[in-house]
Design a protein around this motif. Structure first.
Motif, PDB file in Angstrom:
ATOM      1  N   GLU A 149       5.328  52.657  58.907  1.00  0.00           N
ATOM      2  CA  GLU A 149       6.445  53.249  59.648  1.00  0.00           C
ATOM      3  C   GLU A 149       6.043  54.477  60.453  1.00  0.00           C
ATOM      4  N   GLN A 150       4.770  54.824  60.425  1.00  0.00           N
ATOM      5  CA  GLN A 150       4.310  56.023  61.129  1.00  0.00           C
ATOM      6  C   GLN A 150       3.755  55.647  62.501  1.00  0.00           C
ATOM      7  N   ASN A 151       4.635  55.601  63.491  1.00  0.00           N
ATOM      8  CA  ASN A 151       4.234  55.175  64.835  1.00  0.00           C
ATOM      9  C   ASN A 151       3.125  56.051  65.413  1.00  0.00           C
ATOM     10  N   SER A 165       1.361  51.720  52.477  1.00  0.00           N
ATOM     11  CA  SER A 165       2.587  51.129  53.041  1.00  0.00           C
ATOM     12  C   SER A 165       3.365  52.147  53.866  1.00  0.00           C
ATOM     13  N   ASP A 166       3.245  53.422  53.546  1.00  0.00           N
ATOM     14  CA  ASP A 166       3.913  54.460  54.347  1.00  0.00           C
ATOM     15  C   ASP A 166       3.422  54.460  55.794  1.00  0.00           C
ATOM     16  N   ARG A 198       0.381  44.957  56.919  1.00  0.00           N
ATOM     17  CA  ARG A 198       1.474  44.538  56.043  1.00  0.00           C
ATOM     18  C   ARG A 198       1.066  43.299  55.239  1.00  0.00           C
TER      19      ARG A 198
END
Length: 391
Positions: free
Chosen positions: A73-75, A69-70, A40
């Motif tokens: 949020e992709q655990n 950036s996607d 980030r």
């Protein structure tokens, strides 16, 4: 796996700005959360550079960086990491590579991609592959001396697949009631030869094992087409024998690790496999250094060598570098003038400057030369690179 064809593809991108992002990552544990924060922060720096140096509006910069950036949020993505993560973004280009080397925390926005941190993977004594096979599963890994990462090669997952397909095939030829009772819908039938239920169990076991290993070899062969390094086979004696006799896999070393790989922790698998390739890697690197020193120290042959980064870079572009030695972390900033066909070194980085060492290494690799990453002490005093010229 980051290979030469990935290098070639990225170097052909001619769409400024080009964003290169590198960061060290953790394979497991709570530190994975820090990796997300690290990415980030790097994306924030990249966005600032896109706006300040390349004139993008903030919304356009955000859209430019969206493929990266996607990932925040992709655990699931972060549960399958290795020692390093490299991200390359340009107009119409998005390339994400997990790599088995620890990378620096760095973001570079320039007219082309920066690839220097990945050179240890591309060097002739850099990466190797590990094929770990049991009757229950097959795995393929990309490794360096620093670490190991499993490849998504779509390998068959055990002899049980062959058993199931054979039973299905037999059921197709049985009486309708029996077929209805035992049938399983697998979405298709393999090319496994049908066997009678009365066939000798040991012969049937061997036939299924050989069929399974043949499928593993086919998948590995296709996956490794762009790879030119060594392959270490880790398997028990029976599987070693079948694969060595029938598979003819590119780069497979005569010596392997004869054991059940499922009984090894991943670190042990890496350590024992690297022990197989280490003598070969060290010999290749040592031979290259000794050959350079012999030519460099011979007044009659010294003209076949050069250590000035600007001269090495130009020679590499001309395809004249046969062997290149580069110090692991050294950078030499400079400009290349097409009109003069010369490179000019700089004392420090400026806008539009290129790393002459990286440029020389990538050009050498693209033209079929050898590249070896060495320590500073192995190079002549003050040099960041050294080359043996073909002509």
């Amino acid at each position: 796996m980051f290979c030469k064809h990935d290098l070639e593809r990225l170097l052909t991108v001619d769409a400024a700005p080009a964003v290169s992002i590198f960061l060290p990552t953790h394979i497991a544990g709570r530190d994975i959360r820090q990796d997300v924060i690290r990415l980030r922060n790097l994306l924030t720096k990249a966005q600032d550079q896109l706006c300040e140096k390349h004139g993008l509006r903030r919304p356009d910069a955000e859209a430019f960086l969206k493929p990266a950036s996607d990932l925040l949020e992709q655990n699931e993505f972060w549960r399958h990491m290795d020692r390093g993560l490299a991200i390359f973004l340009a107009k119409g280009v998005s390339a994400i590579h997990r790599v088995p080397v620890e990378l620096p925390e760095e973001v570079v926005v320039n007219s082309r991609f920066t690839l220097r941190p990945l050179l240890p993977l591309l060097a002739d004594d850099g990466a190797f592959m590990i094929l770990a096979v049991t009757a229950g599963r097959a795995r393929l890994f990309c490794a360096t001396r620093h670490g190991i990462a499993e490849e998504d090669a779509g390998l068959p997952q055990g002899v049980a697949e062959i058993h199931a397909e054979t039973n299905y095939e037999n059921n197709l030829h049985s009486a309708p009631p029996a077929r209805h009772a035992d049938r399983t819908d697998r979405g298709g039938v393999s090319m496994v030869k049908t066997h009678n239920f009365g066939e000798d169990p040991e012969e049937l076991r061997k036939a299924h094992l050989i069929e399974y290993l043949g499928r593993v070899a086919d998948r590995v062969r296709g996956h490794l087409k762009p790879f030119r390094g060594p392959l270490v086979l880790v398997a028990d004696e029976e599987i070693q024998g079948h694969l060595r006799k029938d598979a003819h896999l590119q780069g497979m070393l005569e010596d392997g690790v004869v054991t059940n790989p499922d009984a090894l922790e991943i670190d042990d698998l890496h350590r024992r496999s690297y022990a197989v390739v280490r003598p070969m890697f060290e010999s290749t690197r040592r031979t290259a250094v000794e050959r350079f020193n012999a030519l460099y120290g011979d007044r009659n042959m010294a003209e076949r060598t050069t250590t000035r980064a600007e001269d090495v870079m130009v020679a590499a572009r001309e395809g004249r570098v046969g062997v290149l030695l580069v110090a692991e972390k050294d950078k030499v900033w400079g400009h290349f003038r097409e009109d003069y066909h010369r490179a000019f070194p700089l004392h420090h980085e400026t806008d539009g400057a290129i790393d002459l060492v990286e440029e020389a290494a990538t050009e050498t690799l693209l033209r079929g030369g050898e590249v070896h990453v060495v320590t500073k002490a192995e190079l002549p005093s003050g040099a960041s690179t050294a080359a043996i010229l073909r002509f």
